[in-house]
Design an enzyme around this catalytic site. Structure first.
Site, PDB file in Angstrom:
ATOM      1  N   ASN A   1      -0.685   1.226   3.328  1.00 52.96           N
ATOM      2  CA  ASN A   1       0.233   0.354   2.614  1.00 52.96           C
ATOM      3  C   ASN A   1      -0.448  -0.967   2.273  1.00 52.96           C
ATOM      4  OD1 ASN A   1       2.432  -0.946   1.545  1.00 52.96           O
ATOM      5  ND2 ASN A   1       3.805  -0.468   3.220  1.00 52.96           N
ATOM      6  N   ASP A   2      -0.776  -1.726   3.289  1.00 49.75           N
ATOM      7  CA  ASP A   2      -1.312  -3.069   3.058  1.00 49.75           C
ATOM      8  C   ASP A   2      -2.600  -3.061   2.232  1.00 49.75           C
ATOM      9  OD1 ASP A   2       0.782  -4.065   4.576  1.00 49.75           O
ATOM     10  OD2 ASP A   2      -0.361  -3.940   6.441  1.00 49.75           O
ATOM     11  N   VAL A   3      -3.425  -2.030   2.390  1.00 51.87           N
ATOM     12  CA  VAL A   3      -4.732  -2.029   1.713  1.00 51.87           C
ATOM     13  C   VAL A   3      -4.618  -1.773   0.213  1.00 51.87           C
ATOM     14  CG1 VAL A   3      -6.025  -1.377   3.754  1.00 51.87           C
ATOM     15  CG2 VAL A   3      -5.185   0.406   2.232  1.00 51.87           C
TER      16      VAL A   3
END
Lengths: 465, 111
Positions: free
Chosen positions: A391-393
Site C-alpha cells: 500500500n504505502d510503497v
C-alpha cells in the site's frame, strides 16, 4: 600478556569477518561469506580454551562455560530454524538485543575486575567501559521493544505520553552524568545504575517510533551493538572484538543511512519525529469512500489479455502466505507470452530487502525481481499493475501531499500504469496508517479478500481462460 | 607509539574498512547483510568466556554465564538464520542440465 600465536589467530579471525561482510554484499558470494564469518567466529571462541588468559594458569569453570554455550547455541539454532521468513525482522532484533545485553554484562564484570585490581586503568579504558555498559543496555531494551512491536505483542503505533521528551532528556543526561562519575571514581554500583538507566533510555528511544520506521531502528541498534562490542574489545584488550565490533558498527551505520534515504527520511526524523509533538502516523481508520471492485474472473481477463504486467508485492502477500500462488500466476501469464516482472521497493516487507527474501523462499527467479530505480520508468508502458498486499510503497501522497508522514519517500510509479489492481483484505490503510488516493482513481480496481484465497481463485480463473 | 593510540588506529581503519566493504551492496541483500553483521557482533561471546573463565567470584561467574548464553544465542542463531536466508537465494537458480534445456525448448517449439 597474550601469546603471539593467539594474537595472530585473532588477526586471522578479524580478516574472516571482513571477508564475510565483503561476501555478504553480493548475491553470488553471500553464502560463502557468511560461512567464512561463522568459521572465524568459531575459531576465535575456541582460542581461550587453549592458552592461559590474563595470568590465570588455565581457563576456570570450563564445564559451566561449555554448558552455557551449548544452551545458548541450542536456543539460537532452534529460533533460527523455526522462525518464519515473515518474522525475520523481529528475529534479527532479538538476536541483536541479546548481543547488546551480553556486551553490557561483560563490561560490568570487567569493571569489577578493574576495581578489584586497583591501580589506574587510564581514563580511556573507563570511558570505553561506561560506553559499553550504557549503549549495550540501550541496545538490549530497544531491541526488546522493537521485537514486541513487530511481533504485535504491543501496539505498533508510536507510544507517546506527556513528559516523554523530558524523561528522554533526563535519562540521557543521567547516562552521561553516571558515565562521568564512573570515569572519575569507578565503583560497581555506579556501573549497575548506569546499566539500568541505559535500559530505561532504550525503552524511551524506541517507544515513540512508529511501526513502519521500526526496521531503521533495528539497523541502528545493530550498529550500536557493534560499537558496544568494539568498546568492550578495547577494555578487554582483545583485537578481534575491536575489529569485528567496529566493522559492524561502521557498516551498520552506513546501512542505516542508506535505508533512511530509501524511505526519504532522515534518521533523526525517524527517531525523534514523534517526540516533536504530533504522531508520525495517521488514524488508521478504514475509509468508506466509493471504490471500484471486481471479482477474480474480471481480473483474470485483464491480466490474461495484457502485454505487460508488473507485480508490486508487499508484506500482506507474505503474511497471507500467497507468494507461492503468486509465482504460479506469474508462470501462467509467462506461458501466455506476457512479460511479467516484480517491482521491489527497497523497503517492501518490514525490513529493507525483506521482500527479496520472501520471494526467494517461493523460488521466484532472481531475474524477475526488479529494483525500484530499474523499473520505475516502465510503469507507464504497463497494461496492468497488480498490487498484492502493498500500500504505502505505491501511495502517490509521497509525491503530492507535503504533510503526509511518507512525503518524500520514493515510491513505485504504479499510478502511471493503464490499469491498477489492488488485492486487499479490507479498506484499512497500510502500515503508515494513511489513506491511499490511488485506490479511488478511475483506472483502479480492487479485488477484496484474503490474498491467498483470492490468488488461488485468480490462478484458476486464468487457467480456465 | 602510545598503546591507546595503537588501538585508536585499528579502530579508525576498521571504520573505513566496514564502510568500504558494504558500499556496493544491492538492496536485494539488505536483510541478510543486516542479519550477518548481527551475527558477527555475537563475537562478544569470546569476551564473555574470557571474563567468566578468569574470575572465581560466584556472582561474577553466574553473571558471566548469563552473558555467555545471550552471546551464544546472538552468534550461533545469527549465522544459522543468515545461512537459511541465503540458501534460498542460491537454490532458486536451479541450473538445469543442458539436455533438459533442449527438451523444454523443443516442446515450446511444438506448441
Amino acid at each position: 600478556m597474550t601469546p603471539t600465536w593467539v594474537q595472530l589467530v585473532y588477526l586471522a579471525c578479524a580478516v574472516c569477518f571482513i571477508l564475510a561482510l565483503k561476501g555478504l554484499s553480493g548475491p553470488k558470494t553471500a553464502r560463502t561469506g557468511n560461512l567464512i564469518g561463522a568459521a572465524g567466529a568459531v575459531v576465535a571462541v575456541a582460542v581461550p580454551f587453549f592458552y592461559k588468559p590474563n595470568g590465570v594458569d588455565h581457563l576456570h569453570h570450563v564445564p559451566l562455560i561449555l554448558g552455557a554455550i551449548v544452551i545458548g547455541a541450542a536456543g539460537g539454532v532452534i529460533g533460527a530454524r523455526r522462525v518464519q521468513m515473515t518474522q525475520m525482522p523481529q528475529m534479527v532484533a532479538l538476536f541483536n538485543g541479546v548481543g547488546g545485553g551480553a556486551a553490557a554484562l561483560v563490561a560490568l564484570l570487567e569493571l569489577r575486575e578493574i576495581i578489584e585490581a586497583g591501580g589506574d586503568p587510564g581514563w580511556f579504558v573507563l570511558v570505553a567501559t561506561a560506553f559499553t555498559i550504557f549503549v549495550g543496555s540501550v541496545s538490549f531494551a530497544g531491541s526488546v521493544v522493537t521485537f514486541a512491536k513487530l511481533q504485535e505483542l504491543m501496539t505498533s503505533a508510536p507510544v507517546v505520553f506527556p513528559g516523554l521528551a523530558l524523561a528522554f532528556a533526563v535519562a540521557l543526561l543521567g547516562g552521561v552524568g553516571l558515565s562521568t562519575q564512573l570515569v572519575v571514581d569507578p565503583t560497581l554500583w555506579v556501573g549497575i545504575v548506569l546499566g539500568i538507566v541505559g535500559l530505561v533510555f532504550g525503552l524511551l528511544l524506541v517507544l515513540p517510533v512508529g511501526g513502519a520506521d521500526v526496521p531503521i531502528v533495528i539497523s541502528l541498534l545493530n550498529a550500536f551493538t557493534g560499537l558496544t562490542v568494539a568498546a568492550g574489545g578495547y577494555v578487554l584488550g582483545n583485537v578481534v572484538l575491536l575489529v569485528a565490533g567496529t566493522l559492524v558498527g561502521a557498516s551498520g551505520t552506513f546501512l542505516t543511512l542508506l535505508m533512511a534515504r530509501a524511505m526519504g527520511r532522515s534518521v533523526t526524523n525517524i527517531l525523534f519525529g514523534a517526540l516533536k509533538g504530533g504522531s508520525t502516523l495517521g488514524g488508521g481508520v478504514a475509509s468508506d469512500r466509493p471504490v471500484k471492485s471486481a471479482g477474480p474472473e474480471d481480473v483474470a481477463i485483464m491480466l490474461a489479455y495484457a502485454d505487460r504486467v508488473i507485480i508490486v508485492p508487499g508484506y500482506g502477500l507474505a503474511v497471507a502466505q500467497a507468494q507461492h500462488s503468486l509465482r504460479e500466476l506469474v508462470d501462467l501469464l509467462g506461458e501466455r507470452g506476457i512479460e511479467v516482472d516484480y517491482a521491489i521497493h527497497p523497503v517492501a516487507g518490514r525490513m529493507p530487502g525483506h521482500m527479496n527474501v520472501l520471494l526467494a523462499e517461493a523460488q521466484v527467479p532472481y531475474e524477475q525481481l526488479k529494483e525500484m530505480d530499474e523499473i520505475n520508468g516502465e510503469f507507464k508502458d504497463a497494461d496492468v499493475v497488480l498490487v498484492v498486499g502493498a500500500n504505502d510503497v505505491v501511495n502517490p501522497a509521497a509525491k503530492t501531499t507535503p504533510g503526509a508522514p511518507i512525503y518524500g519517500m520514493p515510491i513505485l510509479n504504479a499510478d502511471e500504469a493503464r490499469q491498477v489492481v489492488f488485492m486487499k483484505r479490507s479498506m484499512r490503510p497500510g502500515f503508515a496508517g494513511i489513506e491511499n488516493e490511488l485506490l479511488f482513481e478511475e483506472n483502479t480496481t480492487l479485488l477484496f479478500g484474503d490474498a491467498k484465497d483470492s490468488m488461488g481463485k485468480l490462478v484458476n480463473a486464468v487457467k480456465a481462460l | 607509539m602510545n598503546d591507546a593510540v595503537v588501538w585508536l588506529t585499528i579502530f579508525v581503519l576498521s571504520v573505513f574498512v566496514g564502510i568500504e566493504v558494504i558500499s556496493k551492496v544491492s538492496s536485494t541483500l539488505h536483510t541478510p547483510l543486516m542479519s550477518g553483521a548481527n551475527a558477527i557482533h555475537g563475537i562478544i561471546l569470546l569476551g564473555a568466556i574470557l571474563v567468566t573463565g578468569t574470575t572465581d567470584n560466584g556472582v561474577a561467574v553466574a553473571v558471566g554465564l548469563v552473558a555467555i548464553v545471550l552471546a551464544a544465542v546472538n552468534m550461533v542463531g545469527g549465522f544459522v538464520v543468515t545461512d537459511r536466508m541465503l540458501q534460498m537465494f542460491v537454490r532458486k537458480k536451479k541450473p538445469a542440465p543442458s539436455s533438459v534445456d533442449g527438451a523444454v525448448e523443443g516442446s515450446g517449439g511444438a506448441k
